[in-house]
Design an enzyme around this catalytic site. Structure first.
Site, PDB file in Angstrom:
ATOM      1  N   ASP A 156      -2.382  -0.398   3.307  1.00 26.99           N
ATOM      2  CA  ASP A 156      -3.830  -0.605   3.446  1.00 26.99           C
ATOM      3  C   ASP A 156      -4.231  -2.082   3.338  1.00 26.99           C
ATOM      4  OD1 ASP A 156      -4.232   2.088   3.836  1.00 26.99           O
ATOM      5  OD2 ASP A 156      -4.667   2.506   1.734  1.00 26.99           O
ATOM      6  N   ARG A 197     -12.127  -1.389   6.115  1.00 28.73           N
ATOM      7  CA  ARG A 197     -11.215  -2.505   5.853  1.00 28.73           C
ATOM      8  C   ARG A 197     -11.326  -3.602   6.928  1.00 28.73           C
ATOM      9  NH1 ARG A 197      -8.982  -0.276   1.386  1.00 28.73           N
ATOM     10  NH2 ARG A 197      -8.131   1.812   1.639  1.00 28.73           N
ATOM     11  N   ARG A 206      -5.602  -0.731  13.493  1.00 27.90           N
ATOM     12  CA  ARG A 206      -5.712  -2.015  12.770  1.00 27.90           C
ATOM     13  C   ARG A 206      -4.809  -3.117  13.315  1.00 27.90           C
ATOM     14  NH1 ARG A 206      -6.285   0.539   6.788  1.00 27.90           N
ATOM     15  NH2 ARG A 206      -8.423   1.280   7.050  1.00 27.90           N
TER      16      ARG A 206
HETATM   17  C1  S3P Z   1      -3.377   7.503   1.063  1.00 29.09           C
HETATM   18  C2  S3P Z   1      -2.239   7.325   1.815  1.00 29.09           C
HETATM   19  C3  S3P Z   1      -2.115   6.328   2.881  1.00 29.09           C
HETATM   20  C4  S3P Z   1      -3.237   5.293   2.835  1.00 29.09           C
HETATM   21  C5  S3P Z   1      -4.578   5.911   2.586  1.00 29.09           C
HETATM   22  C6  S3P Z   1      -4.576   6.683   1.277  1.00 29.09           C
HETATM   23  C7  S3P Z   1      -3.386   8.529   0.004  1.00 29.09           C
HETATM   24  O1  S3P Z   1      -2.173   6.981   4.128  1.00 29.09           O
HETATM   25  O2  S3P Z   1      -3.264   4.539   4.014  1.00 29.09           O
HETATM   26  O3  S3P Z   1      -5.589   4.933   2.557  1.00 29.09           O
HETATM   27  O4  S3P Z   1      -4.304   8.518  -0.840  1.00 29.09           O
HETATM   28  O5  S3P Z   1      -2.469   9.361  -0.015  1.00 29.09           O
HETATM   29  P1  S3P Z   1      -0.859   7.617   4.824  1.00 29.09           P
HETATM   30  O6  S3P Z   1      -0.428   8.761   4.012  1.00 29.09           O
HETATM   31  O7  S3P Z   1      -1.312   8.014   6.190  1.00 29.09           O
HETATM   32  O8  S3P Z   1       0.146   6.500   4.846  1.00 29.09           O
END
Ligand code: S3P
Length: 444
Positions: free
Chosen positions: A322, A400, A354
């Site tokens: 992120d 973001r 992104r």
């Molecule tokens: C998250 C997992 C991530 C992250 C998201 C929050 C979570 O996504 O990018 O902002 O809370 O499990 P991905 O599981 O798609 O990598």
């Protein structure tokens, strides 16, 4: 209120201590776990943002009482079978991939048809990554053509445990399967590429039947049916993904220093710290402690003399997923040389694509890049001067993109101005972002 913010000046030097709101991943997980607990759970410092409010509204719609005020949130869980499913009900995950994907694992036992909907950005995102493994439990899905939302799930009372290899390093995918495993007789086994481990840590803290074997690149997770969850009183630590914007701002400010208090430093979340350190930026963890299984620390950082480029190791990708946008637009843009980030196709699967947005914004800033579907080379320039109007809009209101652009604008002065649209996008994850910026920019 105007939705555009216009920035022309670099932030003034600062030496401050700040508090960041509660972690989004932990806040959403606390809401979901508490909604299935037997009894009343209370949290403090819960992130009050649109994503978390969407989670609260979903559990309310499923028949769970919630009291939310400025000081605390109370959830009156009714046990593992406490959700009231209604035929053709629809649940709205709004902008939140975490909510949408985790929820599907939790409602897997509904024999009524449930429609999952979301906003324009979430509707475009890939849900196949969770519906594919969940369908192996014996659940049926009706999908939209693009594999996004809306979708319809019809669960089952006779679920079969599964064995699954999660290769993307997606904590959402892994957690959705863990939740489904918690509702299923027998042992569900997941071999998961490393990703944030909040769900496993909460399960362990709650003494739920979940075992984890940590291997070098994968975790082997075994989960069995959960009979009862005890209420969880939780003081949510602050979000490193929100803190990241201020780490970047400090790195690009002159002679500044910042202390960020009480931040969750889960080892699968601190990729940005490893990246910054490799780029020559000092970051220290102070007052390290463990809170209910999660690592917490105060983070101290200061502006470096110069910033080194990085050939970013791919094993940091998931733990900084992120944060890449702000890394690209700030420290990589200013580094003394070419930085290279690869195997990052997941970045185009977020609230907006992104990697593509990084390319567009860096181009507007006058920073050369070479971009493929899953990688970016950024030709950093320590003497970067911008003197043209930069307009950031139509980016699917990705919070973001907004915040990373604001940090870039406050780091690279531009007399012609940065015009950054859709200010309200910060409400999904960090509603007081601009208030903290104002505090850093003021003398007090
Ligand atoms: C998250 C997992 C991530 C992250 C998201 C929050 C979570 O996504 O990018 O902002 O809370 O499990 P991905 O599981 O798609 O990598």
């Amino acid at each position: 209120m105007s939705q555009v913010i216009i920035l022309k000046k670099k932030i003034k030097k600062f030496n401050k201590e700040i508090n960041i709101p509660g972690d989004k991943s932990l806040s959403i997980r606390w809401v979901l776990f508490s909604s299935l607990a037997s009894g009343i759970s209370t949290s403090k410092n819960l992130l009050i943002s649109e994503d978390v409010l969407a989670a609260i509204n979903v559990v309310k719609k499923l028949g769970i009482k919630v009291i939310l005020n400025k000081k605390f949130c109370k959830i009156y869980g009714k046990g593992m079978s406490g959700y009231q499913y209604k035929e053709n009900m629809s649940l709205n995950a709004k902008n939140s991939g975490t909510l949408g994907r985790l929820l599907l694992g939790l409602i897997i036992n509904s024999t009524k048809k449930i429609k999952l909907i979301g906003d324009a950005s979430l509707s475009k995102r890939d849900f196949k990554r969770v519906t594919y493994p969940l369908s192996k439990f014996g659940v049926t899905f009706k999908m939209s053509k693009n594999n996004g939302l809306p979708l319809i799930i019809k669960g089952s009372k006779s679920l079969k445990p599964i064995k699954y290899i999660e290769k993307k390093g997606s904590a959402q995918c892994k957690s959705s399967i863990i939740f489904a495993g918690m509702r299923t007789d027998g042992k569900t086994i997941i071999k998961a590429k490393k990703s944030r481990s909040h769900t496993e840590i909460l399960c362990k803290y709650l003494r739920l039947p979940l075992k984890v074997k940590n291997k070098k690149r994968f975790d082997l997770i075994e989960v069995s049916k959960v009979k009862k969850i005890n209420p969880i009183n939780y003081d949510v630590p602050s979000d490193i993904s929100s803190a990241a914007f201020f780490l970047a701002l400090t790195a690009l400010s002159n002679n500044s220093k910042l202390l960020i208090k009480n931040v969750n430093i889960n080892p699968n979340r601190i990729g940005i710290v490893s990246i910054f350190r490799k780029m020559g930026i000092k970051i220290n963890f102070r007052n390290k402690r463990i809170y209910k299984g999660e690592k917490i620390a105060d983070i101290l950082t200061s502006s470096p003399e110069n910033i080194k480029p990085i050939n970013c190791p791919i094993n940091l990708n998931s733990s900084a997923i992120d944060e890449f946008l702000v890394i690209f637009l700030t420290v990589a843009a200013k580094a003394d040389g070419v930085s290279y980030f690869k195997n990052l196709s997941e970045l185009n699967q977020k609230e907006s694509p992104r990697l593509k947005w990084a390319e567009k914004i860096l181009k507007m800033m006058g920073v050369k890049t070479i971009v493929t579907n899953d990688s970016i080379k950024i030709f950093g320039n320590p003497n970067l001067k911008i003197n043209k109007k930069i307009v950031i809009k139509n980016y699917l209101k990705d919070h973001r993109v907004f915040m990373a652009s604001v940090i870039a604008a406050l780091s690279f002065e531009n007399k012609k101005g940065w015009y950054i649209y859709d200010k309200d996008s910060i409400k999904t994850s960090f509603p007081n972002f601009l208030t903290i910026i104002k505090r850093l920019n003021s003398e007090k």
